[in-house]
Write an enzyme that holds these catalytic residues in place. Structure first.
Site, PDB file in Angstrom:
ATOM      1  N   ARG A 294      14.616 -48.020  40.064  1.00 18.26           N
ATOM      2  CA  ARG A 294      14.153 -47.063  41.069  1.00 18.26           C
ATOM      3  C   ARG A 294      12.834 -46.411  40.666  1.00 18.26           C
ATOM      4  O   ARG A 294      11.898 -46.353  41.457  1.00 18.26           O
ATOM      5  CB  ARG A 294      15.199 -45.990  41.349  1.00 18.26           C
ATOM      6  CG  ARG A 294      14.797 -45.126  42.536  1.00 18.26           C
ATOM      7  CD  ARG A 294      15.885 -44.146  42.934  1.00 18.26           C
ATOM      8  NE  ARG A 294      15.560 -43.552  44.217  1.00 18.26           N
ATOM      9  CZ  ARG A 294      14.671 -42.567  44.383  1.00 18.26           C
ATOM     10  NH1 ARG A 294      14.008 -42.078  43.353  1.00 18.26           N
ATOM     11  NH2 ARG A 294      14.441 -42.085  45.588  1.00 18.26           N
ATOM     12  N   ARG A 295      12.759 -45.916  39.462  1.00 20.64           N
ATOM     13  CA  ARG A 295      11.518 -45.257  39.024  1.00 20.64           C
ATOM     14  C   ARG A 295      10.323 -46.220  39.089  1.00 20.64           C
ATOM     15  O   ARG A 295       9.282 -45.862  39.651  1.00 20.64           O
ATOM     16  CB  ARG A 295      11.679 -44.655  37.635  1.00 20.64           C
ATOM     17  CG  ARG A 295      10.422 -43.933  37.187  1.00 20.64           C
ATOM     18  CD  ARG A 295      10.575 -43.317  35.806  1.00 20.64           C
ATOM     19  NE  ARG A 295       9.363 -42.638  35.451  1.00 20.64           N
ATOM     20  CZ  ARG A 295       9.199 -41.322  35.462  1.00 20.64           C
ATOM     21  NH1 ARG A 295      10.201 -40.545  35.792  1.00 20.64           N
ATOM     22  NH2 ARG A 295       8.040 -40.791  35.133  1.00 20.64           N
TER      23      ARG A 295
END
Length: 141
Positions: free
Chosen positions: A98-99
């Site tokens: 996600r990051r």
């Protein structure tokens, strides 16, 4: 008595077959183009958001331990045996993306097929089936 928002869980789970199909298509047709790279990013991002949204609904609805991060959402619902143990590692690896996808997108390699793109179609299908079975087991109907 639990209030589990089955409607919102179902709406989100309904996205997973399309995401899985997209990842299967990309794996079979990968050419390293910008379009394929961007499509892969979006499919992986949708997979992450769907899995964590469903996990959050389960945590809230069944009053499970509060999660402190995206990875913890997976850990909490794994601990509650929402899905088979074998899915925990692939789902943790997924949410760890996600990051890079959302915040560090400028560094994301769009030329290569990400290794998880090949693994996720089966994992997403299994996750969907496991959540549906969990809801049936816990709530009936």
């Amino acid at each position: 008595m639990y209030y589990v928002n089955r409607e919102q869980i179902s709406v989100r789970l309904a996205v997973l077959p399309d995401v899985a199909e997209s990842l299967l298509w990309l794996r079979a047709n990968w050419d390293g183009s910008l379009i394929h790279g961007m499509a892969q990013e979006r499919a992986l991002h949708l997979a992450i958001e769907t899995v964590t949204d469903v996990g959050s609904y389960l945590i809230d609805g069944f009053i499970m331990r509060d999660a402190s991060s995206y990875e913890d959402i997976i850990t909490v619902i794994a601990g509650e045996q929402v899905f088979p143990e074998a899915l925990q590692e692939p789902l943790l690896e997924l949410v760890k993306l996600r990051r890079p996808l959302v915040q560090d997108y400028f560094d994301w390699s769009r030329e290569a097929l990400h290794p998880l793109a090949a693994e996720m179609p089966a994992a997403l299908t299994a996750f969907k089936q496991a959540v549906e079975a969990y809801l049936l087991r816990e709530l009936g109907e």
